[in-house]
Design an enzyme around this catalytic site. Structure first.
Site, PDB file in Angstrom:
ATOM      1  CG  HIS A 208      -7.133  -3.197   2.590  1.00  0.00           C
ATOM      2  ND1 HIS A 208      -7.427  -4.465   2.225  1.00  0.00           N
ATOM      3  CD2 HIS A 208      -6.841  -3.259   3.908  1.00  0.00           C
ATOM      4  CE1 HIS A 208      -7.333  -5.282   3.273  1.00  0.00           C
ATOM      5  NE2 HIS A 208      -6.979  -4.561   4.304  1.00  0.00           N
TER       6      HIS A 208
ATOM      7  CG  HIS B  28      -1.923  -1.074   1.302  1.00  0.00           C
ATOM      8  ND1 HIS B  28      -2.596  -1.402   2.448  1.00  0.00           N
ATOM      9  CD2 HIS B  28      -2.391  -1.914   0.349  1.00  0.00           C
ATOM     10  CE1 HIS B  28      -3.440  -2.402   2.202  1.00  0.00           C
ATOM     11  NE2 HIS B  28      -3.331  -2.724   0.936  1.00  0.00           N
TER      12      HIS B  28
HETATM   13  C1  LIG Z   1      -0.220  -7.552  -4.378  1.00  0.00           C
HETATM   14  C2  LIG Z   1      -1.098  -6.388  -4.016  1.00  0.00           C
HETATM   15  C3  LIG Z   1      -2.233  -6.590  -3.227  1.00  0.00           C
HETATM   16  C4  LIG Z   1      -3.061  -5.514  -2.889  1.00  0.00           C
HETATM   17  N1  LIG Z   1      -4.229  -5.751  -2.217  1.00  0.00           N
HETATM   18  C5  LIG Z   1      -5.120  -4.737  -2.055  1.00  0.00           C
HETATM   19  C6  LIG Z   1      -6.430  -4.970  -1.550  1.00  0.00           C
HETATM   20  O1  LIG Z   1      -6.848  -6.108  -1.322  1.00  0.00           O
HETATM   21  N2  LIG Z   1      -7.244  -3.895  -1.359  1.00  0.00           N
HETATM   22  C7  LIG Z   1      -6.846  -2.622  -1.640  1.00  0.00           C
HETATM   23  O2  LIG Z   1      -7.618  -1.693  -1.420  1.00  0.00           O
HETATM   24  N3  LIG Z   1      -5.625  -2.373  -2.144  1.00  0.00           N
HETATM   25  C8  LIG Z   1      -4.770  -3.401  -2.393  1.00  0.00           C
HETATM   26  N4  LIG Z   1      -3.562  -3.150  -2.981  1.00  0.00           N
HETATM   27  C9  LIG Z   1      -3.193  -1.742  -3.285  1.00  0.00           C
HETATM   28  C10 LIG Z   1      -3.887  -1.156  -4.522  1.00  0.00           C
HETATM   29  O3  LIG Z   1      -3.888  -2.091  -5.581  1.00  0.00           O
HETATM   30  C11 LIG Z   1      -3.164   0.144  -4.903  1.00  0.00           C
HETATM   31  O4  LIG Z   1      -3.320   1.057  -3.844  1.00  0.00           O
HETATM   32  C12 LIG Z   1      -3.708   0.792  -6.177  1.00  0.00           C
HETATM   33  O5  LIG Z   1      -3.653  -0.099  -7.274  1.00  0.00           O
HETATM   34  C13 LIG Z   1      -2.900   2.056  -6.511  1.00  0.00           C
HETATM   35  O6  LIG Z   1      -3.448   2.653  -7.661  1.00  0.00           O
HETATM   36  P1  LIG Z   1      -2.599   3.662  -8.563  1.00  0.00           P
HETATM   37  O7  LIG Z   1      -3.438   3.911  -9.776  1.00  0.00           O
HETATM   38  O8  LIG Z   1      -2.194   4.815  -7.759  1.00  0.00           O
HETATM   39  O9  LIG Z   1      -1.254   2.887  -8.965  1.00  0.00           O
HETATM   40  P2  LIG Z   1      -1.030   1.425  -9.594  1.00  0.00           P
HETATM   41  O10 LIG Z   1      -2.246   0.589  -9.432  1.00  0.00           O
HETATM   42  O11 LIG Z   1       0.253   0.947  -9.040  1.00  0.00           O
HETATM   43  O12 LIG Z   1      -0.872   1.706 -11.161  1.00  0.00           O
HETATM   44  C14 LIG Z   1       0.279   2.267 -11.710  1.00  0.00           C
HETATM   45  C15 LIG Z   1       0.450   1.737 -13.122  1.00  0.00           C
HETATM   46  O13 LIG Z   1       1.525   2.448 -13.742  1.00  0.00           O
HETATM   47  C16 LIG Z   1       2.297   1.559 -14.500  1.00  0.00           C
HETATM   48  N5  LIG Z   1       3.663   2.065 -14.629  1.00  0.00           N
HETATM   49  C17 LIG Z   1       4.590   2.235 -13.659  1.00  0.00           C
HETATM   50  N6  LIG Z   1       5.753   2.683 -14.176  1.00  0.00           N
HETATM   51  C18 LIG Z   1       5.546   2.805 -15.520  1.00  0.00           C
HETATM   52  C19 LIG Z   1       6.367   3.192 -16.612  1.00  0.00           C
HETATM   53  N7  LIG Z   1       7.640   3.568 -16.430  1.00  0.00           N
HETATM   54  N8  LIG Z   1       5.828   3.195 -17.862  1.00  0.00           N
HETATM   55  C20 LIG Z   1       4.536   2.832 -18.070  1.00  0.00           C
HETATM   56  N9  LIG Z   1       3.718   2.435 -17.071  1.00  0.00           N
HETATM   57  C21 LIG Z   1       4.221   2.422 -15.811  1.00  0.00           C
HETATM   58  C22 LIG Z   1       2.254   0.265 -13.686  1.00  0.00           C
HETATM   59  O14 LIG Z   1       2.591  -0.863 -14.485  1.00  0.00           O
HETATM   60  C23 LIG Z   1       0.818   0.260 -13.178  1.00  0.00           C
HETATM   61  O15 LIG Z   1      -0.056  -0.422 -14.053  1.00  0.00           O
HETATM   62  C24 LIG Z   1      -2.715  -4.205  -3.328  1.00  0.00           C
HETATM   63  C25 LIG Z   1      -1.587  -4.013  -4.131  1.00  0.00           C
HETATM   64  C26 LIG Z   1      -0.787  -5.083  -4.493  1.00  0.00           C
HETATM   65  C27 LIG Z   1       0.399  -4.849  -5.382  1.00  0.00           C
END
Ligand SMILES: Cc1cc2nc3c(=O)[nH]c(=O)nc-3n(C[C@H](O)[C@H](O)[C@H](O)COP(=O)(O)OP(=O)(O)OC[C@H]3O[C@@H](n4cnc5c(N)ncnc54)[C@H](O)[C@@H]3O)c2cc1C
Ligand SMILES: *[C@@H]1O[C@H](CO)[C@@H](O)[C@H](O)[C@H]1NC(C)=O
Ligand SMILES: *[C@@H]1O[C@H](CO)[C@@H](O)[C@H](O)[C@H]1NC(C)=O
Ligand SMILES: *[C@@H]1O[C@H](CO)[C@@H](O)[C@H](O)[C@H]1NC(C)=O
Ligand SMILES: *[C@@H]1O[C@H](CO)[C@@H](O)[C@H](O)[C@H]1NC(C)=O
Ligand SMILES: *[C@@H]1O[C@H](CO)[C@@H](O)[C@H](O)[C@H]1NC(C)=O
Ligand SMILES: *[C@@H]1O[C@H](CO)[C@@H](O)[C@H](O)[C@H]1NC(C)=O
Ligand SMILES: *[C@@H]1O[C@H](CO)[C@@H](O)[C@H](O)[C@H]1NC(C)=O
Length: 580
Positions: free
Chosen positions: A557, A519
C-alpha cells in the site's frame, strides 16, 4: 445508512470533544509573494510544507481543493473509512478494453490530508529493492532503501495499543520519533489467525512485518491510528497541525488550482478558485511545488502548458514545454474479488450497519474507550506472494526477472461488501491485487477546463502476462480461502459461485469485479519528467513530489511512501535552495 446511524447526540459529543483541541484556523487571504506555493495537501505536500516552514524566513502557502475534514467522525473513526465519499475526487477509469468497457472507479482523496483522510489507514512499505531501483533510475541516492528507511522512521512513531492483544510480528525499531502514530489492531477477527496459519503453511512464507524492507510473507499489518482513542492519525492532524500556526505558513483549503502561470519558461504564479466564495485568485511565487496526487498533478501540468505538445495543441493550450512523458507511466494495484458468507463470529461491517444489537454495542464500546469494531481498521491481514515461474511460460521475462524480494500478488480480505448486491448480508470480500504490473496506463486531458476530470486509461490486465497472472491468482486464492479449515468462519462462497469453473467463466468473473486499490503512481516520474531534485526538466521554478513522482510502483500500500517521499524531497529542496 451508516451516516444515519450516527445520531445527532453522538455527533454533538464528538464535536465537544474535538472542539477543545480544534484545528488551527487556516483562511487568511493575502496577495503576498511566497517563496513556495505547494499545490495539494496530501501526505507529500503537508510533510514538505512542515519541513520548509521550519526555516522562519521561508514563506510557504499550501493550496488544497478540498475542505478541512478533521472534525468529521467519518474521517476520524477508523471503521467508517468506507463512508468518506464526501471527500473524493470521483474519478473513474475510461472504458477499459480488458473489462468489456467497464469503468471501475479510481477515487482519490480531496481534503486536507488528501488520501490519508479517506484511506484504509494500512501502513506498509514493502520490498526494499524497489527503492534501490528508484535511486538507480533517478540518480538520487536519497531514494535508496537505506535512506528511505530513515525517512520512513522520521515521519512515524510506534505506539502500543492500550489494550494489546496477542503476539504480532512488528519490528518496533523500524519506527522513529515522527508525527504520524502507528499502532496495531486491538483484537482480531476470528478468521485472522487461522488464515495466517494456513497461508504460512500452504505458501511456505514467514510471518513478517511489511515495514522493515521485506516484500514477501504474511502480516497483520499496522495502521495509522492513534492508540489512545483509536482515531485516524493522518497528514493534516499531524504534519499540518504542527506547522499551521507558524507565521511563515498559510493554508488555504477549498482552493481549487486551475493553472500554474509562467513568465517565459519560469513558473511564477498559481491561479485558484476559492470555491467558498467562487472567486478566482492568483498568487505569485518564487517556486511552485505540485503535490496533487498521481491524477491531479499531470492534469495541472498539462493545463499549464507542460506536457505532450501535440495533445496540448489539439486542445488549444499554449505549449510552455513539450514534455512527452507527463501523464504516462501510470501504474496502480488492480484486483479482482470473491465474496464469502461470514459466520456470526466474524466482526464484519454488517455487524455494525445491518445488525441493530451489534450497532448499539459497537457505538457504546467505541464511546467508552475507542474499543469494539468501530476502532478497527478493515483489511488488516494480508499476504504477499510470488507466483510460480511456470505461470509466465512463453509470456516474456518481465515478471520472472523481478528481483527476488518482489511479490507478484497481495491476497487480502475486507469485511466491507464491495458489490452492492451483498450489502445487506454479513460477508467478507477476499481480493487479490497484482502489485508489480507490466502494463502501463496514462492520464490525458478531456478538455482544457480545469473542472473537467481528466481521462484515465488504467490499463487493467493489459498485457498477456498480467492477464495470465490474475487468472492464476484468482483460482489460487479462491482455493486457499475456500479451504475446509476456514469453513467455520466463512461457510460458503457466494461469488463467483459453484457453477463457475471454466477459465472462460472465471475470466468473466474477473472482468465483472476488477477494481482499483487506489494506489496510482508514476505519472510525473523522477528520472524522466523530473530531474534528480524533483524539478520539471525544461522549465524553471517547478517541482513535483509524492505519488506521481514514483518511477516504479512499490509492492505494498502506498501511503507510507508518500510521507517518506515528501520528507526526502524536503531534504533535497532545502539542501539545494535554502542551505547554501
Ligand atoms: C479510498 C482510498 C483508500 C486507500 N487506502 C490506503 C491504505 O489503506 N493504505 C495505504 O498505504 N494507502 C492507501 N491509499 C493510498 C494513499 O492514500 C495514497 O497513496 C496517498 O494519499 C498519496 O499521497 P500524495 O500526497 O501523493 O497524494 P494525495 O494524498 O492524493 O494528495 C493530493 C492532494 O492534492 C489535492 N489536489 C489535487 N488536485 C488539486 C487541484 N487542482 N487544486 C488543489 N488541490 C488539488 C487533492 O485534493 C489531495 O488532497 C488509499 C487511497 C484511497 C483514495
Ligand atoms: C484522540 O486523541 C488525540 C490525541 O490525544 C486528540 O488530539 C483527539 O482530539 C482525540 N479525538 C477524539 C475524537 O477524541
Ligand atoms: C488581492 O488582489 C485582488 C485582485 O488582484 C484584490 O481585489 C484584493 O483586494 C487583494 N487583497 C489584498 C489583501 O490585498
Ligand atoms: C528489525 O529492524 C532492524 C532495522 O531497524 C533490523 O536490523 C532487524 O534485523 C529487524 N529484525 C527483525 C526481526 O526483522
Ligand atoms: C469557481 O467555483 C465556483 C464554485 O464551485 C463556480 O461556481 C465557478 O464557476 C468557478 N469559477 C471559475 C471561473 O471557474
Ligand atoms: C448481532 O450482534 C450481536 C451483538 O454483537 C451478536 O450477539 C449477534 O450474533 C449478531 N447477530 C448476527 C445475526 O450475527
Ligand atoms: C493511453 O493508453 C491507452 C490504453 O493503453 C492507449 O490506447 C492510448 O494510446 C494511450 N494514449 C496516450 C496518449 O499515450
Ligand atoms: C451461475 O449461476 C448464477 C445463479 O443462478 C447465474 O446468475 C450465473 O449466470 C451462472 N454462471 C454461469 C457461468 O453459469
Amino acid at each position: 445508512m451508516l451516516r444515519d446511524s450516527i445520531t445527532a447526540r453522538s455527533l454533538l459529543q464528538l464535536f465537544l470533544i474535538t472542539s477543545s483541541l480544534a484545528a488551527p484556523s487556516t483562511q487568511c487571504p493575502s496577495n503576498d509573494t511566497f517563496d513556495y506555493v505547494v499545490v495539494g495537501g496530501g501526505p507529500a505536500g503537508l510533510v514538505l510544507a512542515e519541513q520548509l516552514t521550519r526555516h522562519p524566513h521561508v514563506k510557504v502557502l499550501l493550496l488544497e481543493a478540498g475542505p478541512d475534514s478533521s472534525l468529521d467522525p467519518h474521517v476520524t473513526t477508523p471503521a467508517y473509512f468506507f463512508e468518506t465519499s464526501a471527500y473524493f475526487w470521483n474519478y473513474a477509469s475510461a472504458p477499459d478494453p480488458a473489462l468489456n468497457g467497464r469503468t471501475p472507479d479510481l477515487w482519490q482523496g480531496r481534503a486536507l490530508g488528501g488520501g490519508s483522510s479517506v484511506n484504509g489507514m494500512g501502513y506498509c512499505r514493502g520490498a526494499s529493492s524497489v527503492f534501490d531501483e528508484w535511486a538507480e533510475i533517478s540518480g538520487n541516492p536519497g531514494l535508496a532503501w537505506n535512506s528511505m528507511f530513515e525517512a520512513f522512521k522520521d515521519t512515524t512513531h510506534f505506539q502500543n495499543d492500550v489494550h494489546p492483544k496477542d503476539q504480532v510480528a512488528v519490528n518496533h525499531t523500524s519506527f522513529g520519533n515522527g508525527p504520524v502514530e502507528i499502532t496495531t489492531q486491538r483484537f482480531q477477527l476470528s478468521l485472522d489467525r487461522p488464515f495466517i496459519d494456513l497461508f504460512k503453511s500452504t505458501k511456505n512464507v514467514p510471518e513478517i512485518d511489511f515495514v522493515s524492507g521485506y516484500g514477501i510473507g504474511i502480516t497483520e499489518q499496522v495502521d495509522a491510528i492513534r492508540a489512545s482513542n483509536r482515531t485516524r492519525s493522518y497528514a493534516w492532524n499531524t504534519f499540518g497541525w504542527l506547522a499551521a500556526n507558524r507565521p511563515n505558513f498559510e493554508v488555504r483549503h477549498d482552493a481549487w488550482v486551475s493553472k500554474i502561470g509562467f513568465t517565459g519558461k519560469k513558473a511564477d504564479s498559481v491561479t485558484y478558485n476559492d470555491t467558498l466564495t467562487g472567486t478566482m485568485h492568483t498568487v505569485k511565487s518564487k517556486e511552485v511545488v505540485v503535490s496533487a496526487g498521481a491524477i491531479g498533478s499531470p492534469q495541472i501540468l498539462m493545463l499549464s502548458g507542460v506536457g505532450p505538445a501535440a495533445h496540448l495543441e489539439a486542445l488549444n493550450i499554449p505549449v510552455v514545454h513539450d514534455s512527452p512523458m507527463v501523464g504516462q507511466n501510470l501504474m496502480d494495484h488492480h484486483y479482482a474479488q470473491l465474496v464469502f458468507e461470514a459466520a456470526p463470529s466474524m466482526g464484519t461491517v454488517w455487524q455494525f450497519t445491518g445488525n441493530t444489537t451489534g450497532e448499539q454495542l459497537a457505538e457504546a464500546q467505541y464511546k467508552a474507550n475507542g474499543g469494539g469494531l468501530l476502532g478497527l481498521a478493515d483489511g488488516n491481514v494480508f499476504g504477499a506472494i510470488r507466483l510460480p515461474d511456470s505461470v509466465f511460460t512463453g509470456l516474456g521475462s518481465y515478471h520472472t526477472s523481478l528481483p527476488a524480494d518482489r511479490p507478484h500478488f497481495i491476497y487480502e480480505y475486507s469485511t466491507v461488501p464491495f458489490q452492492t448486491q451483498y450489502q445487506s448480508r454479513s460477508v467478507i470480500t477476499p481480493f487479490m491485487a497484482l502489485v508489480q504490473p507490466e502494463g502501463r496506463g496514462n492520464v490525458t486531458l478531456a478538455t482544457s477546463d480545469y473542472r473537467d476530470y481528466p481521462i484515465i486509461n488504467a490499463a487493467y490486465w493489459s498485457t498477456p502476462a498480467d492477464k495470465a497472472a490474475i487468472l492464476y491468482a484468482y483460482k489460487d486464492y479462491r482455493a486457499l480461502i475456500g479451504s475446509p479449515e476456514l469453513k467455520q468462519y466463512i461457510p460458503s462462497e457466494l461469488f463467483p459461485g459453484a457453477n463457475v469453473t471454466s477459465d472462460e467463466d472465471i475470466w468473466s468473473a474477473i472482468q465483472q469485479t476488477s477494481g482499483s486499490f487506489h494506489h496510482p503512481m508514476g505519472t510525473v516520474a523522477i528520472g524522466s519528467v523530473l530531474d534528480e531534485n524533483w524539478r520539471v526538466r525544461g522549465v524553471e521554478g517547478l517541482r513535483v513530489i509524492g505519488s506521481p513522482a514514483a518511477p516504479k510502483i512499490i509492492t505494498c500500500h502506498t501511503m507510507a511512501t508518500s510521507y517518506a517521499m515528501g520528507y526526502r524531497a524536503a531534504q533535497d529542496i532545502i539542501a539545494a535552495d535554502l542551505v547554501k
